[in-house]
Motif scaffolding. Sequence first.
Motif: not given
Length: 531
Positions: A360, A393, A396-397, A530
């Motif tokens: 990440r 991304r 994650e966001n 992950k």
Amino acid sequence: MKLQGWVRAIGVGTALAAMAIGASARAEWWQAETAHFIVYSESKKDDAEQFARLLERYDNALRYLQGYPIPGPDMGEANKVKVFRSGDIDDIAYVAGAPGSGIAGFYIPRAGSTVAFVPAREKRRDMSSVRRSSSGPTLDTEQVLFHEYTHHFMLTNFSTAYPAWYSEGFAELYSTVEFRDDGSFVGGLVPQARGAALKQLPDVRLSRLFDHKVKLTGLEQYQSYAFGWLLSHYLNFNEERRGQLPAYLAALNKGEDSLTAAKRIFGNLDTLQAELRKYKGRNQFPVMVSPPNAVPEPAVALRQLPPAEEALMREYIRSQRGVDRKEAKDVARDLSGKGAAYPDNLKAQLIVAEAHLDARNFDEAEAAAKRALALAPDSSFANFLMGSIFLARADENKDKALYAQARPWLVKAHKLDQKDPRPMIGYYMSYREAGEPIPEDALVILESAWDYAKYDALYRLILARQLLDENKGDLARSVLSPIAFAAHGTEKENKIRATVDLIDESKIDEARAKLAEIFKEAEDRQKGRKG
């Protein structure tokens, strides 16, 4: 690399970081590529070539036995099994997460990234398929890899669902194949490592083995490998029972109860049990000997790894085995600066980008991916990595806009390599994970991945979930059956089998709910992990 939490297998712990496998100052690494394998071997050139040729001959033998073309259609580089051959058996046991177990090799099926790990420092098999240890005979490297590759071959080429005893028995039956100098091979030999269990341990009762609802004991599970070989061998070689096995498998695939079908097709199970007891007492078992030159000599492309790739092999092996969050950070830290150190090596940039993505470290991953694209704008994998960085991304966001930014990269990756299933699955998942309506082209591309990813159970689950959403229960059942019937009854519910049962009962809503449970459990397991 991991695709939205679905592609990479779970890692094995930090013991791998300390193991001997990997590059050293004197390591000599060779890549040997055939029609179906890419071998990374820490060995001499000739040894790497011979090992790769042996694996390809085995694939050819399976094709010959099934009447398939040899070597078959071009499958694309992404779908070749990558075999990492390094260290010794103790090292492989560490990689497998079972130090001291004597594991001689293992395999992980992943769409577009199937890998196997075997030792390089082991006596090659002569006409014996067994090593001796203080605890008795153990499976050798080649037999273990042959066994696992047979599972891969079955899922890739057959659409039939197999019961667990036959899936393992079939793999055992063919894993002992031996090749001769005249191009012939011998099939059906006794797996010597199972011989003691076959003769000394009690038989598994057929009334239990044929009943998928029965929860086998630990001893029965262990013995089912040897007994599965015996039963598979007998039903394949016995003339009087010829045709019964295909009829039984066909009955299972039509939804007939496993024990009911067994009694109808095999007749009195006590009679069959007695026949098997007599059969295993033979001094010699029948074998199949192919004609000379039945298996052609495979072509092998060889190259010695340059210093840049050799220097990254340790981290590459750790990454390809699968990493949790901490391990991903460790690998990325160990690769820190190495991307800049080898700016002109495409493989090095891809390894670094993938490792940082697993960790990440999105900025570092993107920088390495951009270096890779500068070196090779038409690299499908480099474009796929860029798309995957945006997918990760977005995940994650929780940013839907980032899913959209991933799609052009995934589309380009697919155009560059239409046989790599990863961009296909990624493109579909970019809509699914975003919670957006899934367009027709994404649905088509998901189904198009079937020819290149059917060996991956997770892909089958993704496809079956979509088919159930479209109320295509029969198709979903055909997708799930080969992985649903592979396991016998256990204390824990077989939710894939339960999903198939619900489809058979026309309870599509309940089947969707059961499949949702499977994905929820997988997501929970992925938390904190992950790669």
